[in-house]
Motif scaffolding. Structure first.
Motif, PDB file in Angstrom:
ATOM      1  N   GLY B 222       0.861  -1.196   0.000  1.00  0.00           N
ATOM      2  CA  GLY B 222       0.000   0.000   0.000  1.00  0.00           C
ATOM      3  C   GLY B 222       0.883   1.227   0.000  1.00  0.00           C
ATOM      4  N   GLN B 223       0.470   2.240  -0.769  1.00  0.00           N
ATOM      5  CA  GLN B 223       1.301   3.429  -0.945  1.00  0.00           C
ATOM      6  C   GLN B 223       0.513   4.663  -0.522  1.00  0.00           C
ATOM      7  N   PRO B 224       0.642   5.085   0.712  1.00  0.00           N
ATOM      8  CA  PRO B 224      -0.103   6.271   1.129  1.00  0.00           C
ATOM      9  C   PRO B 224       0.391   7.505   0.393  1.00  0.00           C
ATOM     10  N   VAL B 225      -0.508   8.546   0.262  1.00  0.00           N
ATOM     11  CA  VAL B 225      -1.849   8.610   0.768  1.00  0.00           C
ATOM     12  C   VAL B 225      -2.880   8.401  -0.344  1.00  0.00           C
ATOM     13  N   LYS B 228      -3.493   4.209  -1.530  1.00  0.00           N
ATOM     14  CA  LYS B 228      -3.910   3.220  -0.529  1.00  0.00           C
ATOM     15  C   LYS B 228      -4.277   1.920  -1.238  1.00  0.00           C
ATOM     16  N   HIS B 230      -6.515  -0.331  -0.712  1.00  0.00           N
ATOM     17  CA  HIS B 230      -7.937  -0.568  -1.004  1.00  0.00           C
ATOM     18  C   HIS B 230      -8.456   0.393  -2.074  1.00  0.00           C
ATOM     19  N   ILE B 283      -6.535  -4.183   5.898  1.00  0.00           N
ATOM     20  CA  ILE B 283      -5.827  -2.971   5.450  1.00  0.00           C
ATOM     21  C   ILE B 283      -6.063  -1.878   6.481  1.00  0.00           C
ATOM     22  N   GLN B 284      -5.000  -1.247   6.950  1.00  0.00           N
ATOM     23  CA  GLN B 284      -5.122  -0.130   7.899  1.00  0.00           C
ATOM     24  C   GLN B 284      -4.248   1.020   7.419  1.00  0.00           C
ATOM     25  N   GLY B 285      -4.864   2.189   7.298  1.00  0.00           N
ATOM     26  CA  GLY B 285      -4.129   3.336   6.768  1.00  0.00           C
ATOM     27  C   GLY B 285      -3.710   3.132   5.323  1.00  0.00           C
ATOM     28  N   ILE B 287      -2.548   0.374   4.071  1.00  0.00           N
ATOM     29  CA  ILE B 287      -1.436  -0.582   3.983  1.00  0.00           C
ATOM     30  C   ILE B 287      -1.880  -1.916   4.571  1.00  0.00           C
ATOM     31  N   SER B 288      -1.542  -3.000   3.900  1.00  0.00           N
ATOM     32  CA  SER B 288      -1.949  -4.323   4.375  1.00  0.00           C
ATOM     33  C   SER B 288      -1.334  -4.599   5.747  1.00  0.00           C
ATOM     34  N   ASN B 289      -2.122  -5.253   6.605  1.00  0.00           N
ATOM     35  CA  ASN B 289      -1.630  -5.534   7.959  1.00  0.00           C
ATOM     36  C   ASN B 289      -1.390  -7.015   8.215  1.00  0.00           C
TER      37      ASN B 289
END
Lengths: 359, 359, 359, 359
Positions: B222-225, B228, B230, B283-285, B287-289
């Motif tokens: 996952g690549q914030p922001v 993301k 998702h 996924i949180q923030g 990014i996969s958890n």
């Protein structure tokens, strides 16, 4: 695009952490010759600003935008527009007890695992304070769209279990800004407000749904097959903090209706081809068809609650977290301008992409 | 990316119309050294192929993929993988009566307005036949993900009003491929199948929901922001024909639950940090958890029905359309491998993006 | 990328005009965990800063960089690094007489035609003051490359007709920073310095060539076929103001030598495959081969001269221009760190791209 | 873009190896409504085709292009144009002795190190046979540019030490296609031809320079600051096999001339603002100024020579290579249409980008 850049032609690149020096960004690809109404932009920021009512966080921040480039004598020059919003009211010490703790359903754990470290203060980069840059970008996009006769309006349509039971055409959207919840139904707005106020008293949080409608969008925006307009809108909305779902047109609902009941029939309205219904949500085959574009965005309850929660620290030890600080019990009212901003930037980007699609 | 390219590092660029010579594409950024199991790829295409059961269209097409480059002695070389699937069973004359007509809730009107002309045969580029290229790309992505221990599984969870009432962990997913609907509940699958069969008899169509779960995804994708994980998955799903909505984790539901009821509590499971629940959907923030990633995709009823519908032609004249041809009464069963393909390509792309995020 | 963003994974987005509030930018995709040596970064800016010697413009500017995000406790976090360099010593009135005039061989005419207006003060966005952001980005890239053992060194190899007649391996590159011209040959440096000083006295300007060598680059950087490493380097260099040419390896020269005379012969040097010569310039098939990468960049004479020139104004009337202000007679000495910056950013970007090329 | 995709809006994604099944590609972003003159496209391929004269390789290949999509009833539809050129005359056994050998100054070593394996036959993906896809893309771009009155013409201006000594305005460019070298000076063309013929007899190779001029380019193409038009052209040219340098306008030459001697003076030519000279090469500040755009491209001698060369194999053992096969002694004559193709695609891409820069 990915990481911290949004858009293809109109592009916002943002930076900044919740408790760093500033939030800011660069807007590239903004057309030249557009009068920059800074008052309007600041008003948009004010709609997002904390402390605006009893149902938002009590933090007070000026959130005043300072433009650094790309504007000359009040008009956009076609050059990149740099801007900053200085952080002025950070209570970083509120977060001292969270430095080594993974807050549940926050990004602490995933950021730490991905990057090896994190700025824990106020959530750092993962804080929704980042959305300030989006609102600035969106306000600029709205100024351009206004010249094209395109208008974006969002509102709170559900908080917890309380929701509007009719579609957007049945409400007077001029009511939205008249209540702190930003719901077009004044009666329901009061119920929602009271509900949020009570939740806040419990130290708990609640989620909901924001609806958005785009009027005046010309036919032809959308880039098949992977650049469908609704896919871009969905991507934009899902990039907002706490968003868990996106649907447009008939969405997840109406599964009891068959194709023959859902198709939008074309007719000739004095030379303009229109559809009798708009279950498609203004987009067919990924391209706008001239009808209103509308969609819904689901927000989960804010993860920060003022109650004790078991969790682990960065060393893997069991611990208990009790958040301090000033937090929103419900993100919906302040997220309305963010949804609008993301929609406005997407539509402007796709308008420009469409221009590039023709000789 | 937009238009006909999907992905950032792993990128599929596709081409082809329903009744043109071929559907095909180029896969760029596929890692070198991966054994290309062509049988597996063909099986994936067969899962999407028309004519596979009594509840799909009766068209028969081989949909055999021919690779043209990027593979040497059965192994990927890191060079672009070109491929074609020849169109062999097109009945273009079925569409002669639609040449000048805008079919309701199809892309005929919007394509014509955007481009000034269109290939009307079978929907041209807007046909779901385009998804063949996605399945090829997805099958290659699955081969790479398999080496990483990542597995993607989709299934039909709702058809019309018939739906699974428990979450995916409560079903035996090995049942999915054992029925033509691709539903893991054998009893419900029979009801759905019968329902679709009846709808087909009416010349009508029906929509539904596909669910998808990704197991084995490492922490940190996952690549914030704006990137993301998702948001990328949502974008991918919304680009599939007929999709109207996407939600992950708790999604639009559970609005009766407060933050304190929804947060996923961390705990230390013998040295691995896990969450006791997974309402976040893995996924949180953005990014996969490390937990399962799961999401749902809403499909509208297919727009092509074998019933008379009023509409207008390209000159704006009122007319009546009655479609001929061989059509799907419900797109869900054949869309299951397409959902998997888009998910697999997204995860591989984000796996590679994550590699590029570190020195 | 295009417009105001440079790079694919490591990306610099810059903003700012010569006489606006500030020059700044956002660096995205910078790896986490790298200690940010702000003194080093400021030193790099000082190498580019005006007023550093008698042969540069006499403008005095602090050019002090202020970082706004992405760095926590002195270490990069993986989040975007926002920065500004405030403009403090602008004499905008020097440009009053040029407001409506198209300066010859400047961007005044083209910007005005493209955008319909321009910020005329000091060249606005087209000013080389924009390169401040590049030097900041390059300094950060150098910090990352240092950890990889990669070093970038540029120097002035030609001013007017005075040029180094041997290749870079024949000079002591530690001499570069010991003279204001940044030429590794102390004798030639003096001649060049005197020549530039005289040109300055005439109110005229002179061009030249900067050479650059990259040592320690691992084998394998470069993305065929359109992302060849030297094509990326050429693109980077040609984006610098006043650059008219780029060549690497044997370049435009040696056309008297045949293939048999130019090929670089491989040999085994105690287990390492090396080439006996390096006419290829360290890149073969667009991919680095482990040898030194070297290239040359041609700069035209600065267009601003302190002599009268006929030209036209924005209304098309004939007029005569006589520039005021403080200008560089030769851009080469101050452009050395800019060439290094663009090279360093390119190499870091391609290092990260290469990581994404493998599972 | 990087890897196997060229362009931003108009984008060519190519695939194929020298001895694989086919070379092909997908052209995305090509405007709808343009008549596709397939004869013209084939003629362009014929200009690049091997075996066209005694000074090119003796390989005979039809290089016939087959379009698979994006064209309906002879007109572009705005949908992606897929195409293939089948490989028909590959003598893969010519390369059997090179399977494990690193050919000097080829990409064998770097591809193997980067990807862990390579298709050695005819250079695989690194073969200049890949440029077929570029010529197809360029031919399509030329068809679009023709409607805009933009014309691209390239020619051989130097072979070995033999070169044109005047600039392009001094020659009759209609002579270019009248000799196999593609040089506009008939006398020099004969000398060049004889020289190449002799080099071929020696089994050796020779390099040279191709010049290119773009006429009719409107004012305003180019995207500052990192998307300068000449930076894009340079990037395009440097991506062609064997290219070692790029210069435009005054380039590396004329270093004896000062700024006062090189600036292009504006004047009003009956209402059109023109420059009295064009040392800038038609681009100022990265944006086209309406004058002719011209540039030069340096090609090294082809690395494949029919002479013995020492080298190492993939195991690091010393060995001697003697190439078989049919090779070009000088790549220039066949590279002329490739240079034109890359220039045409770049200009069309930037034309479309410019359209997207305005509301």
């Amino acid at each position: 695009m990915y990481n911290n850049t949004f858009g293809n032609i109109f592009r916002l690149t943002s930076f900044g952490e919740s408790h760093g020096k500033a939030i800011g960004g660069v807007i590239d690809g903004f057309p030249a010759g557009i009068t920059i109404d800074e008052d309007f932009i600041q008003q948009e920021l004010n709609r997002r600003r904390p402390g605006q009512s009893s149902i938002t966080t009590s933090r007070k921040e000026a959130d005043a935008v300072e433009f650094l480039s790309g504007i000359y004598e009040g008009v956009s020059t076609g050059c990149p527009i740099g801007f900053v919003v200085w952080n002025t009211n950070q209570h970083s010490s509120d977060y001292d007890n969270m430095k080594d703790i993974y807050r549940p359903s926050h990004a602490d754990y995933t950021y730490t695992q991905k990057y090896g470290l994190r700025d824990h203060r106020g959530g750092g980069r993962s804080s929704a304070r980042e959305t300030i840059a989006r609102v600035v970008g969106g306000a600029l996009a709205k100024l351009a769209l206004k010249q094209l006769g395109i208008h974006v309006t969002a509102f709170t349509s559900q908080v917890g279990i309380y929701r509007l039971d009719k579609d957007y055409t049945q409400y007077d959207l001029s009511n939205i800004e008249k209540n702190p919840v930003r719901c077009p139904d004044p009666e329901l707005a009061k119920i929602m407000e009271e509900y949020i106020f009570n939740i806040k008293g419990e130290g708990d949080t609640v989620g909901g749904v924001i609806s958005c409608v785009i009027k005046g969008c010309p036919v032809g925006l959308g880039q098949p097959v992977f650049g469908k307009l609704h896919a871009a809108l969905g991507n934009a909305m899902l990039s907002i903090n706490a968003v868990k779902g996106f649907e447009y047109g008939q969405g997840f609902g109406s599964m009891n209706l068959k194709g023959s009941q859902q198709n939008d029939i074309f007719y000739n309205d004095n030379g303009n081809i229109q559809t009798r219904t708009n279950r498609s949500g203004g987009i067919q085959g990924g391209i706008s068809n001239g009808q209103d574009i509308y969609f819904k965005v689901a927000f989960k309850p804010v993860a920060t609650i003022l109650m004790e929660q078991p969790t682990v620290d960065i060393h893997g030890n069991d611990t208990v977290l009790k958040a301090k600080g000033r937090h929103d019990p419900c993100v919906l009212p302040r997220a309305v301008p963010i949804v609008e901003a993301m929609a406005a930037m997407t539509i402007l980007d796709y308008y420009l992409l469409d221009k590039a699609s023709h000789l």
